[in-house]
Design a protein around this motif. Structure first.
Motif, PDB file in Angstrom:
ATOM      1  N   VAL A  98      10.184  -0.189  -0.952  1.00  0.00           N
ATOM      2  CA  VAL A  98      11.643  -0.062  -0.929  1.00  0.00           C
ATOM      3  C   VAL A  98      12.213  -0.170   0.488  1.00  0.00           C
ATOM      4  O   VAL A  98      13.418  -0.272   0.651  1.00  0.00           O
ATOM      5  CB  VAL A  98      12.122   1.298  -1.506  1.00  0.00           C
ATOM      6  CG1 VAL A  98      12.120   1.299  -3.011  1.00  0.00           C
ATOM      7  CG2 VAL A  98      11.305   2.453  -0.956  1.00  0.00           C
ATOM      8  N   ASN A  99      11.350  -0.120   1.491  1.00  0.00           N
ATOM      9  CA  ASN A  99      11.838   0.030   2.856  1.00  0.00           C
ATOM     10  C   ASN A  99      11.788  -1.279   3.645  1.00  0.00           C
ATOM     11  O   ASN A  99      10.716  -1.807   3.949  1.00  0.00           O
ATOM     12  CB  ASN A  99      11.009   1.114   3.566  1.00  0.00           C
ATOM     13  CG  ASN A  99      11.616   1.498   4.893  1.00  0.00           C
ATOM     14  OD1 ASN A  99      11.662   0.704   5.822  1.00  0.00           O
ATOM     15  ND2 ASN A  99      12.114   2.718   4.975  1.00  0.00           N
TER      16      ASN A  99
ATOM     17  N   GLY B 246      12.341  -3.118  -3.501  1.00  0.00           N
ATOM     18  CA  GLY B 246      13.038  -2.477  -4.619  1.00  0.00           C
ATOM     19  C   GLY B 246      12.112  -1.445  -5.234  1.00  0.00           C
ATOM     20  O   GLY B 246      10.909  -1.423  -4.922  1.00  0.00           O
TER      21      GLY B 246
ATOM     22  N   ASP C 100      -0.166   3.472  -3.642  1.00  0.00           N
ATOM     23  CA  ASP C 100      -0.043   4.321  -2.446  1.00  0.00           C
ATOM     24  C   ASP C 100       1.434   4.540  -2.114  1.00  0.00           C
ATOM     25  O   ASP C 100       1.849   4.377  -0.976  1.00  0.00           O
ATOM     26  CB  ASP C 100      -0.771   3.643  -1.262  1.00  0.00           C
ATOM     27  CG  ASP C 100      -0.855   4.551  -0.039  1.00  0.00           C
ATOM     28  OD1 ASP C 100      -0.668   5.781  -0.185  1.00  0.00           O
ATOM     29  OD2 ASP C 100      -1.113   4.032   1.068  1.00  0.00           O
ATOM     30  N   ALA C 101       2.225   4.891  -3.137  1.00  0.00           N
ATOM     31  CA  ALA C 101       3.658   5.120  -2.885  1.00  0.00           C
ATOM     32  C   ALA C 101       4.032   6.535  -3.325  1.00  0.00           C
ATOM     33  O   ALA C 101       3.220   7.449  -3.174  1.00  0.00           O
ATOM     34  CB  ALA C 101       4.482   4.050  -3.602  1.00  0.00           C
ATOM     35  N   ASP C 102       5.240   6.722  -3.827  1.00  0.00           N
ATOM     36  CA  ASP C 102       5.721   8.057  -4.218  1.00  0.00           C
ATOM     37  C   ASP C 102       4.843   8.660  -5.318  1.00  0.00           C
ATOM     38  O   ASP C 102       4.633   8.059  -6.368  1.00  0.00           O
ATOM     39  CB  ASP C 102       7.188   7.982  -4.656  1.00  0.00           C
ATOM     40  CG  ASP C 102       7.452   6.845  -5.625  1.00  0.00           C
ATOM     41  OD1 ASP C 102       6.842   5.769  -5.481  1.00  0.00           O
ATOM     42  OD2 ASP C 102       8.232   7.054  -6.570  1.00  0.00           O
TER      43      ASP C 102
ATOM     44  N   ILE D 174      -3.156   3.889   5.983  1.00  0.00           N
ATOM     45  CA  ILE D 174      -4.534   4.206   5.582  1.00  0.00           C
ATOM     46  C   ILE D 174      -5.457   4.170   6.813  1.00  0.00           C
ATOM     47  O   ILE D 174      -5.146   3.532   7.811  1.00  0.00           O
ATOM     48  CB  ILE D 174      -5.071   3.242   4.492  1.00  0.00           C
ATOM     49  CG1 ILE D 174      -5.109   1.792   4.993  1.00  0.00           C
ATOM     50  CG2 ILE D 174      -4.293   3.376   3.204  1.00  0.00           C
ATOM     51  CD1 ILE D 174      -6.044   0.903   4.186  1.00  0.00           C
TER      52      ILE D 174
ATOM     53  N   SER E 193      -2.834  -1.759   4.746  1.00  0.00           N
ATOM     54  CA  SER E 193      -3.646  -1.908   3.523  1.00  0.00           C
ATOM     55  C   SER E 193      -3.451  -3.280   2.888  1.00  0.00           C
ATOM     56  O   SER E 193      -4.386  -3.840   2.311  1.00  0.00           O
ATOM     57  CB  SER E 193      -3.323  -0.796   2.517  1.00  0.00           C
ATOM     58  OG  SER E 193      -1.937  -0.741   2.254  1.00  0.00           O
TER      59      SER E 193
ATOM     60  N   PHE F  98      -3.585  -1.465  -5.991  1.00  0.00           N
ATOM     61  CA  PHE F  98      -3.681  -0.324  -5.072  1.00  0.00           C
ATOM     62  C   PHE F  98      -2.377   0.463  -5.162  1.00  0.00           C
ATOM     63  O   PHE F  98      -1.302  -0.092  -4.947  1.00  0.00           O
ATOM     64  CB  PHE F  98      -3.908  -0.814  -3.643  1.00  0.00           C
ATOM     65  CG  PHE F  98      -3.976   0.278  -2.608  1.00  0.00           C
ATOM     66  CD1 PHE F  98      -4.778   1.403  -2.792  1.00  0.00           C
ATOM     67  CD2 PHE F  98      -3.248   0.176  -1.423  1.00  0.00           C
ATOM     68  CE1 PHE F  98      -4.839   2.416  -1.830  1.00  0.00           C
ATOM     69  CE2 PHE F  98      -3.313   1.175  -0.449  1.00  0.00           C
ATOM     70  CZ  PHE F  98      -4.113   2.289  -0.664  1.00  0.00           C
TER      71      PHE F  98
ATOM     72  N   ALA G  60       9.388   0.191  -7.130  1.00  0.00           N
ATOM     73  CA  ALA G  60       8.195  -0.506  -7.621  1.00  0.00           C
ATOM     74  C   ALA G  60       8.137  -0.539  -9.155  1.00  0.00           C
ATOM     75  O   ALA G  60       7.630  -1.508  -9.727  1.00  0.00           O
ATOM     76  CB  ALA G  60       6.945   0.164  -7.055  1.00  0.00           C
TER      77      ALA G  60
ATOM     78  N   GLY H  38       3.331   0.304  -2.457  1.00  0.00           N
ATOM     79  CA  GLY H  38       3.432   1.106  -1.234  1.00  0.00           C
ATOM     80  C   GLY H  38       2.812   0.377  -0.059  1.00  0.00           C
ATOM     81  O   GLY H  38       1.612   0.501   0.208  1.00  0.00           O
TER      82      GLY H  38
ATOM     83  N   MET I 118       1.083   7.895   7.294  1.00  0.00           N
ATOM     84  CA  MET I 118       1.042   7.264   5.958  1.00  0.00           C
ATOM     85  C   MET I 118       0.084   6.057   5.932  1.00  0.00           C
ATOM     86  O   MET I 118      -0.353   5.628   4.880  1.00  0.00           O
ATOM     87  CB  MET I 118       2.445   6.793   5.529  1.00  0.00           C
ATOM     88  CG  MET I 118       3.426   7.925   5.292  1.00  0.00           C
ATOM     89  SD  MET I 118       4.749   7.473   4.166  1.00  0.00           S
ATOM     90  CE  MET I 118       5.643   6.230   5.081  1.00  0.00           C
TER      91      MET I 118
ATOM     92  N   GLY J 265       2.009  -2.366   6.535  1.00  0.00           N
ATOM     93  CA  GLY J 265       1.158  -3.499   6.157  1.00  0.00           C
ATOM     94  C   GLY J 265      -0.348  -3.387   6.317  1.00  0.00           C
ATOM     95  O   GLY J 265      -1.067  -4.329   5.979  1.00  0.00           O
TER      96      GLY J 265
HETATM   97  C1  LIG Z   1       1.951   6.006   2.137  1.00  0.00           C
HETATM   98  S1  LIG Z   1       3.043   4.705   2.492  1.00  0.00           S
HETATM   99  C2  LIG Z   1       2.029   3.278   2.211  1.00  0.00           C
HETATM  100  C3  LIG Z   1       1.011   3.078   3.322  1.00  0.00           C
HETATM  101  C4  LIG Z   1       0.378   1.711   3.308  1.00  0.00           C
HETATM  102  N1  LIG Z   1      -0.417   1.518   2.111  1.00  0.00           N
HETATM  103  C5  LIG Z   1      -0.430   1.465   4.567  1.00  0.00           C
HETATM  104  O1  LIG Z   1      -1.646   1.240   4.495  1.00  0.00           O
HETATM  105  O2  LIG Z   1       0.112   1.485   5.663  1.00  0.00           O
HETATM  106  C6  LIG Z   1       4.105   4.750   1.078  1.00  0.00           C
HETATM  107  C7  LIG Z   1       5.107   3.607   0.959  1.00  0.00           C
HETATM  108  O3  LIG Z   1       5.672   3.678  -0.355  1.00  0.00           O
HETATM  109  C8  LIG Z   1       6.992   3.245  -0.289  1.00  0.00           C
HETATM  110  N2  LIG Z   1       7.729   3.770  -1.461  1.00  0.00           N
HETATM  111  C9  LIG Z   1       8.144   5.036  -1.694  1.00  0.00           C
HETATM  112  N3  LIG Z   1       8.774   5.111  -2.876  1.00  0.00           N
HETATM  113  C10 LIG Z   1       8.732   3.871  -3.419  1.00  0.00           C
HETATM  114  C11 LIG Z   1       9.208   3.309  -4.644  1.00  0.00           C
HETATM  115  N4  LIG Z   1       9.847   4.040  -5.559  1.00  0.00           N
HETATM  116  N5  LIG Z   1       8.985   1.991  -4.859  1.00  0.00           N
HETATM  117  C12 LIG Z   1       8.329   1.230  -3.942  1.00  0.00           C
HETATM  118  N6  LIG Z   1       7.865   1.718  -2.788  1.00  0.00           N
HETATM  119  C13 LIG Z   1       8.058   3.014  -2.520  1.00  0.00           C
HETATM  120  C14 LIG Z   1       7.508   3.793   1.043  1.00  0.00           C
HETATM  121  O4  LIG Z   1       8.628   3.051   1.484  1.00  0.00           O
HETATM  122  C15 LIG Z   1       6.284   3.642   1.932  1.00  0.00           C
HETATM  123  O5  LIG Z   1       6.335   2.453   2.671  1.00  0.00           O
END
Ligand SMILES: C[S@@+](CC[C@H](N)C(=O)[O-])C[C@H]1O[C@@H](n2cnc3c(N)ncnc32)[C@H](O)[C@@H]1O
Length: 220
Positions: free
Chosen positions: A96-97, A122, A143-145, A47, A77, A141, A124, A71, A45, A75
């Motif tokens: 959220v994590n 929480g 990059d989440a769900d 980047i 990105s 940016f 997003a 997302g 996941m 950390g």
């Molecule tokens: C693809 S990863 C992000 C990678 C990050 N940009 C990086 O460079 O490492 C997606 C992230 O979105 C978060 N996520 C998923 N659903 C979410 C939501 N509804 N609200 C906020 N964050 C969410 C996940 O917990 C995860 O950490």
């Protein structure tokens, strides 16, 4: 030679060449990549480093003071964006994590960026909807769900200043966007999102062939 490149359309050799001609990584970035790899398969996941370098440079070019990331994961990105902010700039990170972002927090501190980054844990969409309407941002940016991409885009566009930029990750989805046999919820959301923004007169932009596809949109 590097592992299979995240930029799936590049040969490993071209990818190696590209990496060799990109800014080198510092200890913080190298250690964060190594620590994230220990998480197993989900580390994909993160980047790609060349995308991080691009995002830092773009943040500088745009002269970003206020940015939002949807997302954050561990950390990488967020560090790329925060390093490009102007003096006194801030980045709001949404995730959220708690476990993954606790890793991010440690690396923000190591990179001396903890004063520039605020993490909101929480969903997003709740975080974005709670931002005062008058708050303007220069860069976002996403990059989440994937099913929420369009909703994130609408919320962020409402706060984006003219000529501000929205970056959206994974918009080529490993090339599956053009595979008529491929279909699942995420892919469906990505295709719908790509069609939606391509027809949206409020923005101008294109999908860049960086990483897994990075859409760059400028608000008119
Ligand atoms: C693809 S990863 C992000 C990678 C990050 N940009 C990086 O460079 O490492 C997606 C992230 O979105 C978060 N996520 C998923 N659903 C979410 C939501 N509804 N609200 C906020 N964050 C969410 C996940 O917990 C995860 O950490």
């Amino acid at each position: 030679m590097a592992d299979a490149p995240k930029s799936f359309f590049l040969t490993p050799e071209i990818h190696d060449y590209l990496v060799a001609h990109a800014p080198g990584l510092d200890d913080v970035q190298r250690d964060l990549i190594a620590e994230t790899e220990k998480l197993g398969g989900i580390s994909m996941m993160q980047i790609a480093p060349e995308q991080g370098a691009f995002m830092t440079n773009l943040t500088k070019i745009v002269g970003v003071k206020y940015a939002i990331e949807v997302g954050t994961f561990t950390g990488y990105s967020s560090i790329a964006i925060a390093r490009g902010l102007v003096e006194g700039g801030h980045l709001l990170c949404c995730d959220v994590n708690e476990e993954w972002t606790s890793i991010a927090r440690r690396y923000w501190e190591r990179a001396g960026l903890e004063d520039r980054i605020v993490l909101k844990l929480g969903p997003a969409l709740d975080t974005l909807r709670a931002i005062p309407p008058e708050h303007q941002i220069d860069l976002a940016f996403i990059d989440a769900d994937k099913p929420n991409y369009k909703a994130y885009y609408e919320e962020l566009l409402a706060h984006l200043r003219p000529n501000g930029v929205i970056l959206v990750d994974n918009t080529l989805w490993g090339g599956s966007v053009i595979d008529p046999k491929a279909d699942d919820g995420n892919l469906h959301a990505i295709r719908e999102f790509n069609d939606y923004v391509a027809a949206d007169d409020r923005v101008e932009g294109s999908i860049l062939t960086i990483g897994d596809g990075l859409t760059l949109l400028r608000k008119k």
